[in-house]
Design a protein around this motif. Structure first.
Motif, PDB file in Angstrom:
ATOM      1  N   GLU A  26     -16.135   3.697   3.957  1.00  0.00           N
ATOM      2  CA  GLU A  26     -16.174   3.604   5.514  1.00  0.00           C
ATOM      3  C   GLU A  26     -15.099   3.188   6.250  1.00  0.00           C
ATOM      4  OE1 GLU A  26     -19.001   1.715   8.851  1.00  0.00           O
ATOM      5  OE2 GLU A  26     -19.985   2.210   7.084  1.00  0.00           O
ATOM      6  N   SER A  27     -14.386   2.353   5.782  1.00  0.00           N
ATOM      7  CA  SER A  27     -13.313   1.556   6.404  1.00  0.00           C
ATOM      8  C   SER A  27     -12.098   2.433   6.373  1.00  0.00           C
ATOM      9  CB  SER A  27     -13.001   0.265   5.853  1.00  0.00           C
ATOM     10  OG  SER A  27     -13.872  -0.559   6.119  1.00  0.00           O
ATOM     11  N   LEU A  28     -12.030   3.193   4.914  1.00  0.00           N
ATOM     12  CA  LEU A  28     -10.753   3.973   4.900  1.00  0.00           C
ATOM     13  C   LEU A  28     -10.756   5.210   5.599  1.00  0.00           C
ATOM     14  CD1 LEU A  28     -10.253   3.383   1.068  1.00  0.00           C
ATOM     15  CD2 LEU A  28      -8.634   2.871   2.752  1.00  0.00           C
ATOM     16  N   GLY A  29     -12.087   5.935   5.916  1.00  0.00           N
ATOM     17  CA  GLY A  29     -12.385   6.842   6.786  1.00  0.00           C
ATOM     18  C   GLY A  29     -11.990   6.630   8.072  1.00  0.00           C
ATOM     19  N   PHE A  71      -7.996   6.148   8.300  1.00  0.00           N
ATOM     20  CA  PHE A  71      -7.103   7.546   8.268  1.00  0.00           C
ATOM     21  C   PHE A  71      -7.712   8.640   9.166  1.00  0.00           C
ATOM     22  CE2 PHE A  71      -6.210   6.016   3.759  1.00  0.00           C
ATOM     23  CZ  PHE A  71      -4.993   5.814   3.979  1.00  0.00           C
ATOM     24  N   GLU A  72      -9.018   8.336   9.901  1.00  0.00           N
ATOM     25  CA  GLU A  72      -9.600   9.111  11.000  1.00  0.00           C
ATOM     26  C   GLU A  72      -9.779  10.540   9.860  1.00  0.00           C
ATOM     27  OE1 GLU A  72      -6.839   9.488  14.526  1.00  0.00           O
ATOM     28  OE2 GLU A  72      -7.285   7.505  14.872  1.00  0.00           O
ATOM     29  N   ASP A  73     -10.207  10.301   9.010  1.00  0.00           N
ATOM     30  CA  ASP A  73     -10.606  11.422   7.968  1.00  0.00           C
ATOM     31  C   ASP A  73     -11.775  10.904   6.922  1.00  0.00           C
ATOM     32  OD1 ASP A  73     -10.911  13.516   5.966  1.00  0.00           O
ATOM     33  OD2 ASP A  73      -8.748  13.352   5.700  1.00  0.00           O
ATOM     34  N   ASP A  74     -13.008  11.346   7.333  1.00  0.00           N
ATOM     35  CA  ASP A  74     -14.024  10.990   6.418  1.00  0.00           C
ATOM     36  C   ASP A  74     -14.162  11.641   5.038  1.00  0.00           C
ATOM     37  OD1 ASP A  74     -15.241   9.198   8.381  1.00  0.00           O
ATOM     38  OD2 ASP A  74     -16.399  10.760   9.236  1.00  0.00           O
ATOM     39  N   SER A  75     -13.387  12.426   4.891  1.00  0.00           N
ATOM     40  CA  SER A  75     -13.484  13.372   3.691  1.00  0.00           C
ATOM     41  C   SER A  75     -12.595  12.292   2.598  1.00  0.00           C
ATOM     42  CB  SER A  75     -12.617  14.545   3.568  1.00  0.00           C
ATOM     43  OG  SER A  75     -11.418  14.190   3.799  1.00  0.00           O
ATOM     44  N   LEU A 109      -4.038   9.607  -0.172  1.00  0.00           N
ATOM     45  CA  LEU A 109      -3.432  10.472   0.515  1.00  0.00           C
ATOM     46  C   LEU A 109      -3.132   9.499   1.776  1.00  0.00           C
ATOM     47  CD1 LEU A 109      -2.547  13.473   0.475  1.00  0.00           C
ATOM     48  CD2 LEU A 109      -4.531  13.736   1.995  1.00  0.00           C
ATOM     49  N   LYS A 110      -1.643   9.637   2.287  1.00  0.00           N
ATOM     50  CA  LYS A 110      -1.228   8.896   3.438  1.00  0.00           C
ATOM     51  C   LYS A 110      -0.933   7.421   3.348  1.00  0.00           C
ATOM     52  CE  LYS A 110      -3.769  12.011   6.316  1.00  0.00           C
ATOM     53  NZ  LYS A 110      -4.814  12.081   7.166  1.00  0.00           N
ATOM     54  N   TRP A 111      -0.910   6.934   1.945  1.00  0.00           N
ATOM     55  CA  TRP A 111      -0.835   5.350   1.722  1.00  0.00           C
ATOM     56  C   TRP A 111       0.663   4.898   2.145  1.00  0.00           C
ATOM     57  CZ3 TRP A 111      -4.907   2.392   1.423  1.00  0.00           C
ATOM     58  CH2 TRP A 111      -4.692   1.005   1.041  1.00  0.00           C
ATOM     59  N   SER A 112       0.628   3.798   2.836  1.00  0.00           N
ATOM     60  CA  SER A 112       1.972   3.241   3.048  1.00  0.00           C
ATOM     61  C   SER A 112       1.812   1.842   3.210  1.00  0.00           C
ATOM     62  CB  SER A 112       2.633   3.714   4.386  1.00  0.00           C
ATOM     63  OG  SER A 112       1.920   3.398   5.485  1.00  0.00           O
ATOM     64  N   ASN A 113       2.850   0.962   3.512  1.00  0.00           N
ATOM     65  CA  ASN A 113       2.691  -0.322   3.755  1.00  0.00           C
ATOM     66  C   ASN A 113       1.855  -0.656   5.173  1.00  0.00           C
ATOM     67  OD1 ASN A 113       3.977  -1.199   1.608  1.00  0.00           O
ATOM     68  ND2 ASN A 113       6.073  -1.489   2.537  1.00  0.00           N
ATOM     69  N   LEU A 114       2.004   0.491   5.918  1.00  0.00           N
ATOM     70  CA  LEU A 114       1.334   0.382   7.140  1.00  0.00           C
ATOM     71  C   LEU A 114      -0.376   0.290   7.034  1.00  0.00           C
ATOM     72  CD1 LEU A 114       3.490   2.402   9.718  1.00  0.00           C
ATOM     73  CD2 LEU A 114       3.260  -0.126   9.733  1.00  0.00           C
ATOM     74  N   THR A 115      -0.409   1.053   6.005  1.00  0.00           N
ATOM     75  CA  THR A 115      -1.994   1.302   5.706  1.00  0.00           C
ATOM     76  C   THR A 115      -2.622   0.168   5.078  1.00  0.00           C
ATOM     77  OG1 THR A 115      -1.385   3.472   5.099  1.00  0.00           O
ATOM     78  CG2 THR A 115      -3.317   2.741   4.344  1.00  0.00           C
ATOM     79  N   THR A 116      -1.731  -0.724   4.176  1.00  0.00           N
ATOM     80  CA  THR A 116      -2.021  -2.060   3.714  1.00  0.00           C
ATOM     81  C   THR A 116      -2.256  -2.965   4.891  1.00  0.00           C
ATOM     82  OG1 THR A 116      -0.583  -1.588   1.833  1.00  0.00           O
ATOM     83  CG2 THR A 116      -1.216  -3.855   2.273  1.00  0.00           C
ATOM     84  N   ASP A 117      -1.631  -2.995   6.205  1.00  0.00           N
ATOM     85  CA  ASP A 117      -1.874  -3.642   6.956  1.00  0.00           C
ATOM     86  C   ASP A 117      -3.186  -3.452   7.588  1.00  0.00           C
ATOM     87  OD1 ASP A 117       0.560  -5.157   6.689  1.00  0.00           O
ATOM     88  OD2 ASP A 117       1.558  -3.947   8.297  1.00  0.00           O
TER      89      ASP A 117
END
Length: 79
Positions: free
Chosen positions: A12-15, A18-22, A35-43
């Motif tokens: 749910e949090s990852l959806g 990323f604004e992507d429930d898939s 998909l789309k993983w980066s350091n910003l995503t870690t934060d």
């Protein structure tokens, strides 16, 4: 909290992040294969975990993890 409930909360949090429930992860999913993983995503994930589970995880700790199962193990200990 059961491990599957934690995994559902992470999905749910990852959806939302990323604004992507898939985007769905399993225990053996690799952070780098998401998909789309980066350091910003870690934060963003650290913030999302705090919001979802009321658990603070340092971004350096997240950066050291390879698999979702490692995160599940840590959250199980904290919850």
């Amino acid at each position: 909290m059961e491990r599957q409930e934690i995994l559902n909360g992470l999905n749910e949090s990852l959806g939302e992040l990323f604004e992507d429930d898939s985007i769905l992860v399993e225990e053996d999913s690799s952070f780098q294969n998401i998909l789309k993983w980066s350091n910003l995503t870690t934060d963003g994930l650290a913030e999302a975990i705090e919001d979802q589970f009321d658990v603070v995880i340092d971004t350096d700790t997240l950066d050291e993890m390879d698999r979702i199962s490692e995160l599940l193990d840590l959250l199980e200990q904290e919850l």
